[in-house]
Design a protein around this motif. Sequence first.
Motif: not given
Length: 258
Positions: A159-161, A168-173, A219-222
């Motif tokens: 649910l994190s935003l 959108p990027r893989p692995g990140v909600p 993820g983010r950061p890269d």
Amino acid sequence: MGDSDFTGLRGAEFERADMTGERFTTVNLDAATFRAGELNGVVMRGVEMINTSVDGEIRNLVVNGVDVVPLVEAELDRRHPDRRTFRPTTPEGFREAWDLDERLGESTVARARRLPEELLHESVDGAWPFIRTVRHLAFATESGVGRCLLGDPSPWHPLSLPWDRMRPRPGVPHDRDARPPLEEALALRREATAMMRRVVDGLTAVQLDSRTEPLVGPGRPDEGETFPLREYLLAVLDEEWWHRMYAERDLAVLEDQD
């Protein structure tokens, strides 16, 4: 100059449009709205800016030859003396700042609880609803503390935003449509704030002046990035301060509607 002197683009919408290096000459932007935009390095000459409101991260803004940012910062500190606490330089200062953040956050949540929950899913003037803001603050702490400082490659709750500009990027909600109950969102946020509490409670001067290890996994950061630990702790505090201020502003509007 009349309306007939302009090419008709009224009501046009530009979303995720890259206009880097574009030139706008003799254009009418009256009543335009910019959200989640980037205006770095913009030069404006011979413009009229009357009844204009700007909110965001602003640095080195020169108006008629004067850098107005120090003036704005001084006025914000005058209006909100607690704000100075959110710029700590020592481990003890970071602990004090997080103590204050938790107290202020509890006050804001208590204010939100007095409203019907359906209002906490409503946007005020296009801003994030209160519950979405709570979800975003969890994401910011999970990213800044969980991923960057503690090395967890995937610290996020479903649910994190993230912020609107992030694709959108893989692995990140990235669930913009979720409407969790307030208590569920707050439980998510409490987990994130507890993570920050553990870090600041054990923080030392040596750690504060160190750099993070290179990030692992998508993820983010890269992946591969590294940061001064101090910088990311300050970023979390800054995120906390401003989003609470935005929430307080919008809660005041919702209270008038209730």
